[in-house]
Write a protein that holds these residues in place. Structure first.
Motif, PDB file in Angstrom:
ATOM      1  N   ILE A 147       0.856  -1.188   0.000  1.00 60.06           N
ATOM      2  CA  ILE A 147       0.000   0.000   0.000  1.00 60.06           C
ATOM      3  C   ILE A 147       0.889   1.234   0.000  1.00 60.06           C
ATOM      4  CG2 ILE A 147      -1.767   1.255   1.315  1.00 60.06           C
ATOM      5  CD1 ILE A 147      -2.435  -1.528   2.611  1.00 60.06           C
ATOM      6  N   ILE A 148       0.637   2.141  -0.907  1.00 62.20           N
ATOM      7  CA  ILE A 148       1.383   3.401  -0.953  1.00 62.20           C
ATOM      8  C   ILE A 148       0.451   4.514  -0.494  1.00 62.20           C
ATOM      9  CG2 ILE A 148       2.717   4.995  -2.374  1.00 62.20           C
ATOM     10  CD1 ILE A 148       3.361   2.668  -4.220  1.00 62.20           C
ATOM     11  N   SER A 149       0.726   5.035   0.681  1.00 58.54           N
ATOM     12  CA  SER A 149      -0.142   6.036   1.296  1.00 58.54           C
ATOM     13  C   SER A 149       0.645   7.322   1.521  1.00 58.54           C
ATOM     14  CB  SER A 149      -0.690   5.502   2.629  1.00 58.54           C
ATOM     15  OG  SER A 149      -1.593   6.407   3.197  1.00 58.54           O
ATOM     16  N   GLY A 150       0.261   8.361   0.780  1.00 56.20           N
ATOM     17  CA  GLY A 150       0.972   9.630   0.912  1.00 56.20           C
ATOM     18  C   GLY A 150       2.453   9.507   0.614  1.00 56.20           C
ATOM     19  N   GLY A 151       2.806   8.607  -0.307  1.00 58.85           N
ATOM     20  CA  GLY A 151       4.209   8.408  -0.682  1.00 58.85           C
ATOM     21  C   GLY A 151       4.960   7.432   0.210  1.00 58.85           C
ATOM     22  N   ALA A 201       3.439   3.162  13.354  1.00 58.47           N
ATOM     23  CA  ALA A 201       3.415   4.574  12.982  1.00 58.47           C
ATOM     24  C   ALA A 201       2.006   4.954  12.565  1.00 58.47           C
ATOM     25  CB  ALA A 201       4.387   4.828  11.831  1.00 58.47           C
ATOM     26  N   ARG A 202       1.684   6.230  12.721  1.00 53.99           N
ATOM     27  CA  ARG A 202       0.307   6.682  12.520  1.00 53.99           C
ATOM     28  C   ARG A 202      -0.231   6.330  11.137  1.00 53.99           C
ATOM     29  NH1 ARG A 202      -1.856  12.863  13.687  1.00 53.99           N
ATOM     30  NH2 ARG A 202      -4.072  12.441  13.290  1.00 53.99           N
ATOM     31  N   TYR A 203       0.613   6.458  10.107  1.00 54.62           N
ATOM     32  CA  TYR A 203       0.115   6.223   8.745  1.00 54.62           C
ATOM     33  C   TYR A 203      -0.126   4.737   8.472  1.00 54.62           C
ATOM     34  CZ  TYR A 203       4.946   4.947   7.452  1.00 54.62           C
ATOM     35  OH  TYR A 203       6.191   4.348   7.361  1.00 54.62           O
ATOM     36  N   LYS A 204       0.396   3.854   9.342  1.00 50.01           N
ATOM     37  CA  LYS A 204       0.195   2.414   9.168  1.00 50.01           C
ATOM     38  C   LYS A 204      -1.044   1.890   9.885  1.00 50.01           C
ATOM     39  CE  LYS A 204       5.187   1.456   8.918  1.00 50.01           C
ATOM     40  NZ  LYS A 204       6.296   0.696   9.551  1.00 50.01           N
ATOM     41  N   ILE A 205      -1.603   2.689  10.779  1.00 50.96           N
ATOM     42  CA  ILE A 205      -2.750   2.228  11.561  1.00 50.96           C
ATOM     43  C   ILE A 205      -3.976   2.066  10.656  1.00 50.96           C
ATOM     44  CG2 ILE A 205      -4.325   2.815  13.452  1.00 50.96           C
ATOM     45  CD1 ILE A 205      -2.012   4.502  14.630  1.00 50.96           C
ATOM     46  N   PRO A 206      -4.630   0.901  10.704  1.00 49.26           N
ATOM     47  CA  PRO A 206      -5.823   0.714   9.862  1.00 49.26           C
ATOM     48  C   PRO A 206      -6.862   1.795  10.110  1.00 49.26           C
ATOM     49  CG  PRO A 206      -5.161  -1.353  10.854  1.00 49.26           C
ATOM     50  CD  PRO A 206      -4.333  -0.298  11.507  1.00 49.26           C
ATOM     51  N   LYS A 207      -7.374   2.355   9.034  1.00 45.63           N
ATOM     52  CA  LYS A 207      -8.371   3.416   9.144  1.00 45.63           C
ATOM     53  C   LYS A 207      -9.770   2.857   9.375  1.00 45.63           C
ATOM     54  CE  LYS A 207      -5.164   6.398   8.566  1.00 45.63           C
ATOM     55  NZ  LYS A 207      -4.049   5.452   8.733  1.00 45.63           N
ATOM     56  N   GLY A 225      -4.282   8.673  -1.481  1.00 48.39           N
ATOM     57  CA  GLY A 225      -4.112   7.667  -2.538  1.00 48.39           C
ATOM     58  C   GLY A 225      -4.668   6.332  -2.091  1.00 48.39           C
ATOM     59  N   GLU A 226      -4.070   5.783  -1.035  1.00 53.81           N
ATOM     60  CA  GLU A 226      -4.563   4.553  -0.413  1.00 53.81           C
ATOM     61  C   GLU A 226      -4.376   4.665   1.089  1.00 53.81           C
ATOM     62  OE1 GLU A 226      -3.915   0.543  -2.885  1.00 53.81           O
ATOM     63  OE2 GLU A 226      -2.054   1.617  -2.517  1.00 53.81           O
ATOM     64  N   VAL A 227      -5.222   3.954   1.820  1.00 47.96           N
ATOM     65  CA  VAL A 227      -5.046   3.827   3.268  1.00 47.96           C
ATOM     66  C   VAL A 227      -5.291   2.363   3.633  1.00 47.96           C
ATOM     67  CG1 VAL A 227      -5.667   6.205   3.856  1.00 47.96           C
ATOM     68  CG2 VAL A 227      -7.461   4.454   3.708  1.00 47.96           C
ATOM     69  N   PRO A 228      -4.639   1.869   4.691  1.00 47.36           N
ATOM     70  CA  PRO A 228      -4.859   0.480   5.084  1.00 47.36           C
ATOM     71  C   PRO A 228      -6.176   0.293   5.828  1.00 47.36           C
ATOM     72  CG  PRO A 228      -3.292   1.526   6.560  1.00 47.36           C
ATOM     73  CD  PRO A 228      -3.599   2.530   5.493  1.00 47.36           C
ATOM     74  N   ILE A 263       3.626   0.890   2.763  1.00 50.36           N
ATOM     75  CA  ILE A 263       3.066   0.160   3.897  1.00 50.36           C
ATOM     76  C   ILE A 263       2.973  -1.311   3.498  1.00 50.36           C
ATOM     77  CG2 ILE A 263       1.051  -0.142   5.395  1.00 50.36           C
ATOM     78  CD1 ILE A 263       0.371   2.792   4.913  1.00 50.36           C
ATOM     79  N   TYR A 264       3.558  -2.184   4.338  1.00 50.01           N
ATOM     80  CA  TYR A 264       3.530  -3.611   4.081  1.00 50.01           C
ATOM     81  C   TYR A 264       2.444  -4.257   4.940  1.00 50.01           C
ATOM     82  CZ  TYR A 264       7.992  -2.387   2.027  1.00 50.01           C
ATOM     83  OH  TYR A 264       8.970  -1.794   1.267  1.00 50.01           O
ATOM     84  N   PRO A 265       1.355  -4.749   4.327  1.00 49.01           N
ATOM     85  CA  PRO A 265       0.231  -5.283   5.098  1.00 49.01           C
ATOM     86  C   PRO A 265       0.630  -6.344   6.119  1.00 49.01           C
ATOM     87  CG  PRO A 265      -0.414  -5.020   2.816  1.00 49.01           C
ATOM     88  CD  PRO A 265       1.061  -4.739   2.876  1.00 49.01           C
ATOM     89  N   LEU A 266       1.631  -7.168   5.781  1.00 51.76           N
ATOM     90  CA  LEU A 266       2.012  -8.234   6.696  1.00 51.76           C
ATOM     91  C   LEU A 266       2.445  -7.692   8.057  1.00 51.76           C
ATOM     92  CD1 LEU A 266       2.534 -11.221   7.239  1.00 51.76           C
ATOM     93  CD2 LEU A 266       4.805 -10.938   6.229  1.00 51.76           C
TER      94      LEU A 266
END
Length: 499
Positions: A397-401, A462-468, A433-436, A404-407
């Motif tokens: 997942i590419i979020s804001g550049g 990290a905050r950007y990795k937390i599932p939305k 773009g994308e969010v987990p 993010i690795y789902p695993l």
């Protein structure tokens, strides 16, 4: 090199009375197995008039006749097209027509699906496994088989992105895979292995049915996976090697018989197909049971990595090092090797790598470049050379550049005792773009809220990795080998208008 049917016939000469195959209703010595392979080959050649290169579709659950058919097909230079019995008739139509199979072999448990398939495909011939072998009194004409070039199996990938691709495996591919497995975990004629994976999947035959038969061992073939039956057969037939995906090992671990079973003959419980939770591995280790991990792909027949005896305890979480006749590289997007510890794409080279994708020369050129197979798997390697799975390149997942690795997120989610299974996918987002987003199933009698799950993630990620968003399902969808089906989860997002 001789066709792999030679393994059976030679063993029938060397050790004719040793047990080769054990089914639920019958067993075969190597001599009896050799005779059955010849009978099936004669039937295919003289009754159905099949010639070298003809494709043979197989629509069946596990049974000893499935193994017999594989070796008969190898002897004649035919091409097996094993069909996933969990697919719909419409999905199977594509694979049958794409492969050009003119005959189908099926059984009572797949008869209804066979009838449905016949609404879409007109077969020249069909054979029903549940009828007795028809003895054809004609001499078997041996085929001239180029075991390194002639197709042996067209094994269709799951098709998570676009149409399924048929990985073409040769008999040499299967021979080298058998050797790789033998050398990695010392498979010998003293081993009894049980087949808990479907025989229409490369893991069913490559892990470890074919390697055991090459070694002169015994292969136990239940008709389907049932944890109670698996435990009972392991005990009854003194099984030494148990291969499965994590969901299989988890089902065995959670069955009431697990506690009382001593598994005294088992020298390996082995896992592959998906990352195995540390907690599951430790459940086996705490019982004093050796538990190893490896990793493979349909396109590599399948084995690439295995943990060996010396390392399975101290390297929990690793898939090990590449097997004997296999070279690897871990590279960045420009094809340059990444430093150890960093994540990159896995490249594989070796005699077990597939010949091609059936009828897809451009896809083949894209996948195999300068002798290297580009796997699409993301890996990292530690200082000792042990490899760890980071995920799939297409799943990243590419979020804001940011990558993010789902695993990584899934492993954090499964630290919660309330969570049984977890899967993370990317959801489209106008800003980032994308969010987990995460899908989870819960263990029985343990409650947890979506907010509690997110709050836990905030202490680990990290905050950007937390599932939305967290979606709790009763069960997560799975494919035939027990892997979580992320395509189905993405489809769920699509139906709900979230992607």
């Amino acid at each position: 090199m001789k066709p792999i049917s030679y393994w059976v016939h030679k063993r029938a000469f060397i050790t004719p009375d040793r047990i080769a195959l054990i089914g639920e209703k019958e067993s075969y010595t190597y001599k009896a197995l050799s005779n059955k392979v010849n009978q099936m080959a004669t039937l295919l050649q003289h009754h159905f008039h099949l010639q070298k290169g003809d494709r043979v579709a197989i629509l069946s659950q596990n049974r000893v006749e499935y193994m017999i058919t594989y070796f008969a097909i190898a002897q004649l230079g035919l091409v097996a097209v094993p069909l996933n019995v969990r697919l719909t008739a419409k999905e199977l139509e594509f694979q049958i027509k794409d492969s050009g199979a003119t005959i189908i072999l099926y059984e009572s448990r797949t008869a209804k699906l066979y009838d449905e398939v016949c609404n879409y495909v007109n077969f020249e011939n069909a054979y029903y496994f549940d009828e007795p072998f028809e003895i054809v009194e004609q001499p078997l004409i041996e085929a001239s088989v180029n075991t390194s070039e002639d197709p042996f199996i067209i094994c269709y990938t799951s098709g998570t992105t676009g149409r399924p691709k048929g990985a073409v495996l040769t008999q040499d591919n299967m021979f080298w895979n058998a050797l790789n497995n033998q050398y990695a975990i010392d498979i010998t004629s003293n081993d009894n292995v049980i087949v808990l994976l479907p025989l229409f999947h490369i893991g069913g035959i490559g892990l470890f049915a074919f390697p055991a038969l090459l070694a002169g061992g015994t292969v136990v073939v239940p008709s389907k996976f049932d944890p109670k039956q698996a435990i009972e057969m392991i005990e009854e037939y003194e099984v030494t090697i148990v291969m499965g995906v994590p969901t299989i090992h988890d089902a065995i671990r959670k069955h009431p018989l697990f506690e009382s079973a001593n598994f005294k003959t088992v020298r390996w419980f082995y896992s592959g197909g998906a990352p195995c939770p540390k907690e599951l591995i430790e459940a086996y280790l705490d019982k004093g049971l050796p538990f190893g991990q490896g990793m493979g792909m349909t396109e590599t027949s399948p084995t690439i990595f295995m943990l060996v005896q010396e390392d399975y305890k101290r390297k929990i979480g690793s898939i090990g090092k590449p097997v004997m006749f296999c070279d690897i590289a871990i590279v960045d997007d420009n094809g340059n090797p990444v430093p150890r510890g960093e994540i990159g794409e896995l490249l594989i080279k070796g005699p077990h790598v597939m010949k091609e994708y059936w009828g897809l020369p451009e896809k083949t050129k894209e996948a195999i470049r300068d002798g290297w197979f580009y796997s699409g798997d993301l890996m990292r390697q530690d200082k000792e050379g042990f490899v760890y799975v980071a995920g799939r390149k297409k799943d990243m997942i590419i979020s804001g550049g940011e990558n993010i690795y789902p695993l990584e997120i899934e492993q954090v989610l499964k630290e919660l005792t309330a969570i049984n299974e977890a899967a993370v996918v990317g959801m489209q987002n106008e800003k980032w773009g994308e969010v987990p987003v995460a899908f989870v199933s819960l263990n029985i009698d343990i409650d947890i809220t979506e907010n509690e799950i997110i709050n836990y993630c905030s202490t680990k990620l990290a905050r950007y990795k937390i599932p939305k968003q967290i979606t709790i399902l009763e069960d997560l969808p799975k494919n035939a080998t027990g892997k979580i089906d992320k395509k189905a989860l993405l489809n769920l997002l699509t139906r709900e208008g979230r992607i």
